[in-house]
Design an enzyme around this catalytic site. Structure first.
Site, PDB file in Angstrom:
ATOM      1  N   SER A   1       0.495   6.522  -5.512  1.00  0.00           N
ATOM      2  CA  SER A   1       0.647   6.418  -4.055  1.00  0.00           C
ATOM      3  C   SER A   1       1.135   7.753  -3.490  1.00  0.00           C
ATOM      4  CB  SER A   1       1.594   5.274  -3.684  1.00  0.00           C
ATOM      5  OG  SER A   1       2.828   5.405  -4.348  1.00  0.00           O
TER       6      SER A   1
ATOM      7  N   GLY B   1      -2.624   6.987  14.129  1.00  0.00           N
ATOM      8  CA  GLY B   1      -3.169   8.303  13.815  1.00  0.00           C
ATOM      9  C   GLY B   1      -3.043   8.590  12.340  1.00  0.00           C
TER      10      GLY B   1
ATOM     11  N   TYR C   1      12.984 -10.091  -4.656  1.00  0.00           N
ATOM     12  CA  TYR C   1      11.602  -9.787  -5.043  1.00  0.00           C
ATOM     13  C   TYR C   1      11.133 -10.903  -5.979  1.00  0.00           C
ATOM     14  CZ  TYR C   1       7.793  -6.663  -6.567  1.00  0.00           C
ATOM     15  OH  TYR C   1       6.580  -6.083  -6.829  1.00  0.00           O
TER      16      TYR C   1
END
Ligand SMILES: Cc1cc2nc3c(=O)[nH]c(=O)nc-3n(C[C@H](O)[C@H](O)[C@H](O)COP(=O)(O)OP(=O)(O)OC[C@H]3O[C@@H](n4cnc5c(N)ncnc54)[C@H](O)[C@@H]3O)c2cc1C
Length: 552
Positions: free
Chosen positions: A206, A269, A472
């Site tokens: 990533s 954007g 989580y």
């Protein structure tokens, strides 16, 4: 950085195996009724996929080639398939069965900010859709074009913008291009003695821009902060020009424009650059393992650590189910390891009165000078002791640290064998965490019962704050339906997400909204909150050209 597998997580030559983990097969048989020794089903062969022809006018094609050079404009089949979606379970299941969705028509790779601006102009002139693409690890459906989109879809891949441009050593700030992948970024910073300290589980694949656009959190956020804390300034190519904020430590310029960009998922954007906090690479770094008699003890200890003067880099505790899973994924233990673990179990049972089926594994990380780490360890050790826990040394932490970036591969291993596994994560105030946990567990087990499947759900607490923490959850089951089980998956995933809402938690702590969580947004931030976001998106992007359909 090579593209990830088109049908799964990570590098082509890496996969997960049960063969070196003797306890895993029996564990999966018990937990999911899944026999790992039975044949595995591989995804459809890429060459056999039906990939529709791209819809790209000669004018737009020429404008894109002029913007970035012909060699950086691709309509290659594999490129388009890889850029169509992220890596959510839903993405993987559909890709694997050859259901590719609305593919981008073209993938463009600008070399600099001017190239990004030129692509933006070309896209707007042609009324095309523009979807920024970082590493493609989105787990919330943030990358896929709407199924019915008739306009040309451009995937703008920022991966050529990967340099650390400058470090302001006096201020601890680095100016970094948005396409820098985790390992790239750390390598460049480490060479100058600095670190960003942002290590999400998806770190290897990533990018900085993706982290900012999804409000990501890394494992060491307790010390370094989430990406929202680390990002001091941004440069963004928007439909009305280049948005630039200043890298000041704090400002009073009305509602924060920097914050509006954080979590914007490409709707405002293309982020080209950010100025981020960096810190000196720590002299010492250690993660220690601890055991607590129960989940309630573990939670109380993490809360006490957050309220104390101790400042560890990682605080994490697994419930008993996740602890059981962690032990089951241990690699073939040596004879000495086996003896040690038997001795520990006997000690825990006889001397400490632990019920080993209820005990919870925890990791606490420390970073800084040798003196600082030693002091922190002592302070945390006292708190752990007060909650009935004990330290089991550095080796479980070292193991966890080494294998954390391999863990994502396990989802593909399970998919190959017909089981679905996914995650849902949230955050809530300390006072609500036990209720959130109980509500989610009841909802998930209710959903498994409704489906008549043997399901498994486990949880850990990580990312502690002054006011609360992240919970989580990971869940898995073997669906009965032949369609890949997505309808059954929806039932379980929705039950968990709704449980977050019903118990006062948020729809996601760090996986963003995308399309996956959008239906819970109004419950989370109220109808006027959603209207405010819609007004922002429409105001900035009146033609809805930028990654339409995400968030709100
Ligand atoms: C196995 C696995 C583990 C994960 N672990 C974590 C974790 O520990 N912590 C965590 O926070 N997340 C985690 N995630 C989620 C994911 O990795 C994050 O959301 C990550 O921040 C996405 O970064 P990316 O570069 O891959 O962005 P992409 O997936 O490419 O894009 C995500 C979104 O950001 C937009 N975007 C990307 N780059 C830009 C840019 N330059 N300008 C504008 N918009 C942009 C895209 O349009 C899209 O909407 C995990 C995901 C997986 C599959």
């Amino acid at each position: 950085m090579a593209a990830m597998k088109w049908s799964g997580w990570g590098d082509d030559d890496v996969s997960f195996t049960h063969e070196d983990k003797p306890a895993l097969g029996p564990f999966l048989l018990r937990a999911l009724d899944l026999d790992v020794t039975r044949g595995a089903a591989r995804p459809a062969a890429f060459d056999g996929l039906s990939v529709p022809e791209p819809s790209l006018s000669p004018d737009l094609s020429a404008a894109l080639a002029e913007a970035v050079g012909g060699g950086s404009v691709s309509t290659d089949r594999l490129d388009r398939v890889v850029h169509a979606r992220g890596k959510s379970l839903r993405d993987l299941v559909r890709h694997r069965r050859g259901d590719l969705g609305r593919l981008p028509d073209v993938v463009v790779r600008p070399a600099d900010e001017d190239g990004v601006a030129a692509i933006m102009r070309a896209a707007l002139d042609a009324d095309a859709v523009l979807i920024p693409f970082g590493g493609g690890t989105s787990i919330s459906g943030s990358l896929e074009a709407p199924a019915q989109e008739r306009r040309t879809v451009i995937s703008l891949d920022v991966s050529r913008l990967r340099r650390v441009l400058a470090v302001d050593a006096a201020s601890g700030l680095a100016q970094v291009q948005a396409g820098a992948f985790g390992p790239d970024l750390e390598r460049q910073l480490n060479a100058q003695g600095w670190t960003l300290g942002h290590f999400p589980d998806s770190f290897t694949h990533s990018t900085l821009g993706g982290w900012i656009a999804t409000r990501s959190s890394g494992m060491q956020s307790d010390r370094y902060g989430d990406i929202a804390d680390l990002t001091r300034a941004v440069r963004v190519v928007t439909p009305s020009g280049l948005l630039v904020t200043r890298p000041v430590p704090h400002t009073s310029t009305g509602p924060s424009v920097r914050e509006m960009v954080l979590g914007s998922e490409g709707r405002l954007g293309v982020i080209t650059e950010a100025t981020v906090h960096v810190r000196r690479v720590p002299e010492r770094r250690v993660i220690l393992g601890y055991l607590f008699p129960t989940w309630a003890d573990g939670l109380a200890a993490m809360q006490a650590i957050a309220a104390s003067e101790a400042a560890p880099s990682v605080t994490r505790v697994s419930d008993a189910s996740e602890t059981g899973f962690s032990f089951a994924t241990r690699k073939d233990p040596s004879v000495v390891d086996r003896l040690k673990s038997r001795a520990l179990t006997t000690y825990l049972r006889r001397r400490r009165g632990f019920d080993v089926d209820a005990m919870c594994l925890s990791f606490v990380g420390y970073e800084g000078s040798h003196g600082h780490v030693a002091e922190q360890r002592k302070a945390v050790g006292r708190i752990v002791g007060r909650h009935g826990g004990l330290c089991i040394g550095a080796s479980p932490g070292e193991l966890y640290d080494q294998k954390k970036f391999d863990t994502p591969y396990i989802r593909d291993f399970l998919l190959d064998r017909g089981a679905l596994a996914d995650v849902s994560e949230t955050a809530a105030p300390w006072s609500r965490l036990p209720t959130v946990y109980d509500t989610v567990m009841a909802a998930a087990h209710g959903a498994f019962d409704e489906l008549g499947v043997r399901g498994y759900i486990m949880c850990h607490l990580s990312h502690s704050y002054h006011a609360g923490a992240c919970l989580y959850f990971t869940f898995a089951f073997k669906p009965s339906a032949r369609d890949g089980g997505l309808a059954e998956y929806d039932l379980v995933k929705s039950a968990i997400q709704q449980a977050f809402m019903d118990s006062g938690a948020t729809l996601s702590h760090h996986h963003a909204v995308g399309t996956e969580h959008a239906r819970w947004l109004e419950q989370d931030i109220s109808a006027p909150g959603v209207a405010m976001l819609q007004a922002l998106f429409t105001g900035v992007d009146p033609g809805s050209n930028l990654n339409p359909g995400k968030i709100a």
